[in-house]
Scaffold this active site. Structure first.
Site, PDB file in Angstrom:
ATOM      1  N   LYS A  22       0.831  -1.213   0.000  1.00  0.00           N
ATOM      2  CA  LYS A  22       0.000   0.000   0.000  1.00  0.00           C
ATOM      3  C   LYS A  22       0.867   1.266   0.000  1.00  0.00           C
ATOM      4  O   LYS A  22       0.633   2.184  -0.790  1.00  0.00           O
ATOM      5  CB  LYS A  22      -0.901  -0.007   1.237  1.00  0.00           C
ATOM      6  CG  LYS A  22      -1.485   1.351   1.585  1.00  0.00           C
ATOM      7  CD  LYS A  22      -2.184   1.327   2.930  1.00  0.00           C
ATOM      8  CE  LYS A  22      -2.470   2.701   3.490  1.00  0.00           C
ATOM      9  NZ  LYS A  22      -1.340   3.318   4.191  1.00  0.00           N
ATOM     10  N   ASN A  23       1.855   1.311   0.884  1.00  0.00           N
ATOM     11  CA  ASN A  23       2.585   2.570   1.035  1.00  0.00           C
ATOM     12  C   ASN A  23       3.562   2.829  -0.112  1.00  0.00           C
ATOM     13  O   ASN A  23       4.056   3.952  -0.253  1.00  0.00           O
ATOM     14  CB  ASN A  23       3.263   2.651   2.404  1.00  0.00           C
ATOM     15  CG  ASN A  23       2.229   2.880   3.507  1.00  0.00           C
ATOM     16  OD1 ASN A  23       1.085   3.256   3.229  1.00  0.00           O
ATOM     17  ND2 ASN A  23       2.616   2.638   4.755  1.00  0.00           N
ATOM     18  N   CYS A 116      -5.373   8.547   8.409  1.00  0.00           N
ATOM     19  CA  CYS A 116      -5.575   8.117   9.794  1.00  0.00           C
ATOM     20  C   CYS A 116      -5.156   9.223  10.752  1.00  0.00           C
ATOM     21  O   CYS A 116      -4.094   9.849  10.568  1.00  0.00           O
ATOM     22  CB  CYS A 116      -4.722   6.893  10.088  1.00  0.00           C
ATOM     23  SG  CYS A 116      -5.263   5.425   9.209  1.00  0.00           S
ATOM     24  N   ARG A 121       0.339  15.321  12.498  1.00  0.00           N
ATOM     25  CA  ARG A 121       1.182  14.768  11.418  1.00  0.00           C
ATOM     26  C   ARG A 121       1.581  15.926  10.502  1.00  0.00           C
ATOM     27  O   ARG A 121       1.031  16.087   9.410  1.00  0.00           O
ATOM     28  CB  ARG A 121       0.429  13.674  10.649  1.00  0.00           C
ATOM     29  CG  ARG A 121       0.101  12.469  11.516  1.00  0.00           C
ATOM     30  CD  ARG A 121      -0.694  11.424  10.768  1.00  0.00           C
ATOM     31  NE  ARG A 121       0.111  10.630   9.859  1.00  0.00           N
ATOM     32  CZ  ARG A 121      -0.388   9.680   9.068  1.00  0.00           C
ATOM     33  NH1 ARG A 121      -1.684   9.426   9.071  1.00  0.00           N
ATOM     34  NH2 ARG A 121       0.388   8.989   8.251  1.00  0.00           N
ATOM     35  N   ASP A 304       3.631   0.831  12.156  1.00  0.00           N
ATOM     36  CA  ASP A 304       2.395   0.295  11.578  1.00  0.00           C
ATOM     37  C   ASP A 304       2.063  -1.114  12.081  1.00  0.00           C
ATOM     38  O   ASP A 304       0.968  -1.616  11.828  1.00  0.00           O
ATOM     39  CB  ASP A 304       2.489   0.275  10.042  1.00  0.00           C
ATOM     40  CG  ASP A 304       2.597   1.682   9.471  1.00  0.00           C
ATOM     41  OD1 ASP A 304       2.208   2.637  10.160  1.00  0.00           O
ATOM     42  OD2 ASP A 304       3.085   1.817   8.337  1.00  0.00           O
ATOM     43  N   ARG A 396      -9.214   0.743   3.456  1.00  0.00           N
ATOM     44  CA  ARG A 396      -8.239   1.616   2.821  1.00  0.00           C
ATOM     45  C   ARG A 396      -6.913   0.898   2.626  1.00  0.00           C
ATOM     46  O   ARG A 396      -6.126   1.287   1.756  1.00  0.00           O
ATOM     47  CB  ARG A 396      -7.986   2.874   3.688  1.00  0.00           C
ATOM     48  CG  ARG A 396      -9.064   3.929   3.548  1.00  0.00           C
ATOM     49  CD  ARG A 396      -8.606   5.253   4.163  1.00  0.00           C
ATOM     50  NE  ARG A 396      -7.180   5.365   4.001  1.00  0.00           N
ATOM     51  CZ  ARG A 396      -6.320   5.638   4.976  1.00  0.00           C
ATOM     52  NH1 ARG A 396      -6.733   5.863   6.192  1.00  0.00           N
ATOM     53  NH2 ARG A 396      -5.040   5.710   4.734  1.00  0.00           N
TER      54      ARG A 396
HETATM   55  N1  EPU Z   1       7.052  14.387  10.555  1.00  0.00           N
HETATM   56  C1  EPU Z   1       7.264  15.724  10.817  1.00  0.00           C
HETATM   57  N2  EPU Z   1       7.288  16.593   9.752  1.00  0.00           N
HETATM   58  C2  EPU Z   1       7.124  16.190   8.477  1.00  0.00           C
HETATM   59  C3  EPU Z   1       6.892  14.824   8.220  1.00  0.00           C
HETATM   60  C4  EPU Z   1       6.877  13.942   9.276  1.00  0.00           C
HETATM   61  O1  EPU Z   1       7.426  16.122  11.957  1.00  0.00           O
HETATM   62  O2  EPU Z   1       7.163  17.029   7.571  1.00  0.00           O
HETATM   63  C5  EPU Z   1       7.028  13.420  11.670  1.00  0.00           C
HETATM   64  C6  EPU Z   1       5.680  12.718  11.816  1.00  0.00           C
HETATM   65  O3  EPU Z   1       4.787  13.471  12.602  1.00  0.00           O
HETATM   66  C7  EPU Z   1       6.091  11.408  12.436  1.00  0.00           C
HETATM   67  C8  EPU Z   1       7.461  11.122  11.829  1.00  0.00           C
HETATM   68  O4  EPU Z   1       7.933  12.375  11.340  1.00  0.00           O
HETATM   69  O5  EPU Z   1       6.238  11.551  13.831  1.00  0.00           O
HETATM   70  C9  EPU Z   1       7.470  10.136  10.694  1.00  0.00           C
HETATM   71  O6  EPU Z   1       6.487  10.481   9.743  1.00  0.00           O
HETATM   72  P1  EPU Z   1       6.607  10.084   8.198  1.00  0.00           P
HETATM   73  O7  EPU Z   1       6.647  11.330   7.408  1.00  0.00           O
HETATM   74  O8  EPU Z   1       7.698   9.107   8.012  1.00  0.00           O
HETATM   75  O9  EPU Z   1       5.205   9.406   7.949  1.00  0.00           O
HETATM   76  P2  EPU Z   1       4.325   9.473   6.668  1.00  0.00           P
HETATM   77  O10 EPU Z   1       5.199   9.516   5.466  1.00  0.00           O
HETATM   78  O11 EPU Z   1       3.290  10.510   6.787  1.00  0.00           O
HETATM   79  C10 EPU Z   1       4.298   6.913   6.258  1.00  0.00           C
HETATM   80  C11 EPU Z   1       3.234   5.869   6.125  1.00  0.00           C
HETATM   81  C12 EPU Z   1       2.604   5.598   7.477  1.00  0.00           C
HETATM   82  C13 EPU Z   1       3.687   5.173   8.459  1.00  0.00           C
HETATM   83  C14 EPU Z   1       4.800   6.232   8.514  1.00  0.00           C
HETATM   84  C15 EPU Z   1       5.966   5.837   9.384  1.00  0.00           C
HETATM   85  C16 EPU Z   1       2.408   6.309   3.910  1.00  0.00           C
HETATM   86  C17 EPU Z   1       1.310   6.786   3.046  1.00  0.00           C
HETATM   87  N3  EPU Z   1       2.210   6.349   5.213  1.00  0.00           N
HETATM   88  O12 EPU Z   1       3.617   8.080   6.728  1.00  0.00           O
HETATM   89  O13 EPU Z   1       1.719   4.515   7.275  1.00  0.00           O
HETATM   90  O14 EPU Z   1       3.134   5.005   9.728  1.00  0.00           O
HETATM   91  O15 EPU Z   1       5.288   6.477   7.183  1.00  0.00           O
HETATM   92  O16 EPU Z   1       6.548   4.676   8.914  1.00  0.00           O
HETATM   93  O17 EPU Z   1       3.430   5.854   3.428  1.00  0.00           O
HETATM   94  C18 EPU Z   1      -0.122   3.142   7.710  1.00  0.00           C
HETATM   95  O18 EPU Z   1       0.213   2.496   6.717  1.00  0.00           O
HETATM   96  O19 EPU Z   1      -0.997   2.762   8.536  1.00  0.00           O
HETATM   97  C19 EPU Z   1       0.536   4.410   7.956  1.00  0.00           C
HETATM   98  C20 EPU Z   1       0.058   5.325   8.792  1.00  0.00           C
END
Ligand code: EPU
Length: 428
Positions: A22-23, A116, A121, A304, A396
């Site tokens: 998915k991701n 979610c 975030r 996750d 989703r």
């Molecule tokens: N963060 C910041 N600023 C940013 C971006 C992130 O402070 O600009 C913080 C976030 O708040 C968090 C950490 O950095 O504490 C990591 O966030 P990351 O950006 O890595 O998460 P994401 O890219 O928004 C993806 C996955 C999530 C998964 C996270 C961590 C996707 C679409 N989503 O989210 O997946 O939990 O990486 O591995 O790729 C899920 O699949 O259930 C899911 C939530």
């Protein structure tokens, strides 16, 4: 609106095949915008997030045709259509339209993403990257406006290791003039998958999978064919379900290196795991021993899988402490597990799970995708019937989850909710 019912206590046996990640999928689909000709992606999971992103590509003028798990995307007639509202708000990953449209058209308007709720975030690191590449970024009435005369390569240090920011900056930088260096980049397998697609499209990217990614901008990118990697989180969910309620379960279509942190923890608990080329054979040895876990960026224990793992710990002897360092507020499953008889305390942001307890079926609500997975694992172990609402979150991210588990011997079905149940659900 439907609810899921699980009659617990059935032992799982047999084999389950994992779908595409998915991701990765949610980034690969927007990445196709950057090409000048047709991109084919094979092995996509049939989940609602994937279809929503396909619809968004059509909204901006793309021609999208599906053949089961394969999608053909022709970007030729795409335009820089603003997407301030509507389907972009349904999922978090619509933020990849920012990087891809900025990279292709030097401009984009994208509504702030949904997805979610796991606590705050922010996307400040994505924006920091876009600005470093030369874009002006403003937030106007809940939509992000990105505009650049021209994108130029830059050296960008991420203050937080972020999957989304790393991918989004790669998308914006592959066609920027000159060299971009992303320091403190995330190393998740999904990032390597996206970089593989971009490289097949003609991008010049080095260092993915390390924390320094170097990109040499190219003037144009062409179409290509790409096969997605298996979903390590879906695989991990079935591995955890097998450890919780299995006799002998084969989880097929996995890259076991992507799951090392989970497999190490399960082995510590006493679960027997045999790895072969593309599959894992899981045989739990009861009683299971408790362990502590701390979620970390890849290759650490994935956030996750923290929620489904919490359900498994209720079965283990002694106490296990779960600390989520990525999303400290990712704890909404805990109240629901308590309704099912789990003994879990939350102290200083950590969840302390005491076991073993026999879970009891109850009416519970999936507040986010992996909370849903956690409740399904709990329902498989519980006495009696567990009723889960909030299925839109589960759909989703998990393809045919009840069919896959029923093929292993579970008894899971869906029913329409009564009007009274819908009202209760909406007020809860
Ligand atoms: N963060 C910041 N600023 C940013 C971006 C992130 O402070 O600009 C913080 C976030 O708040 C968090 C950490 O950095 O504490 C990591 O966030 P990351 O950006 O890595 O998460 P994401 O890219 O928004 C993806 C996955 C999530 C998964 C996270 C961590 C996707 C679409 N989503 O989210 O997946 O939990 O990486 O591995 O790729 C899920 O699949 O259930 C899911 C939530």
């Amino acid at each position: 609106m439907q609810k899921m019912l699980i009659e617990g206590g059935h032992l799982l046996n047999g084999s389950v095949r994992v779908s595409g990640a998915k991701n990765s999928a949610v980034a690969l689909i927007p990445a196709s915008i950057l090409a000048d000709s047709e991109v084919t992606i094979e092995g996509l999971p049939e989940i609602s997030d994937v279809h929503t992103l396909g619809d968004l590509l059509e909204e901006i003028g793309g021609t999208v045709s599906w053949d089961g798990q394969t999608v053909n995307i022709d970007p030729e007639n795409m335009i820089a259509m603003p997407l301030p509202n509507g389907k972009v708000k349904k999922l978090r990953a619509s933020y990849y339209f920012m990087g891809a449209m900025l990279g292709k058209f030097n401009k984009a308007v994208i509504g702030l993403p949904g997805g979610c709720y796991l606590g705050p975030r922010p996307i400040d690191q994505h924006i920091k990257g876009f600005e470093a590449l030369g874009a002006e970024v403003t937030n106007e009435q809940g939509a992000i406006y990105l505009r650049a005369k021209e994108l130029k390569g830059a050296r960008i240090y991420l203050d937080v290791v972020s999957v989304g920011a790393t991918i989004n900056i790669m998308l914006a930088a592959v066609k920027a003039k000159g060299k971009t260096v992303i320091e403190n980049a995330a190393k998740e397998p999904e990032i390597i998958d996206v970089a593989t697609l971009l490289t097949n499209m003609g991008a010049k990217i080095k260092g993915v999978g390390t924390d320094v990614i170097r990109i040499e901008g190219v003037p144009s990118l062409h179409g290509c064919r790409h096969t997605i990697i298996p979903d390590r989180i879906e695989a991990g969910t079935y591995v955890i379900a097998a450890a919780a309620q299995g006799e002998e379960v084969i989880v097929d279509n996995v890259i076991s290196q992507h799951l090392e942190s989970l497999l190490a923890k399960l082995r510590e608990m006493g679960v027997s795991i045999e790895e072969s080329d593309e599959s894992l054979l899981i045989k739990p040895n009861n009683p299971l021993k408790s362990v502590d876990i701390k979620t970390l960026v890849y290759p650490g224990f994935p956030t996750d899988l923290q929620q489904p793992f919490t359900s498994l710990l209720t079965k283990a002897v002694n106490t296990g402490v779960i600390t989520d360092t990525i999303y400290s507020a990712r704890l909404k499953h805990i109240d629901e597990l308590r309704r099912m008889n789990a003994i879990i305390k939350v102290e200083g942001g950590s969840a302390i799970v005491s076991g073993p307890v026999q879970l009891e079926g109850a009416r519970v609500k999936a507040s986010d995708l992996r909370a849903g997975a956690s409740l399904i694992v709990a329902g498989l172990m519980a006495n009696g019937v567990t009723e889960i609402t909030g299925l839109e979150h589960i759909d989703r991210g998990y393809e045919n989850i009840e069919e896959k588990l029923n093929n292993l011997g579970a008894n899971i079905w869906r029913e329409e909710m009564t009007e009274q149940e819908i009202a209760q659900f909406q007020n809860s």
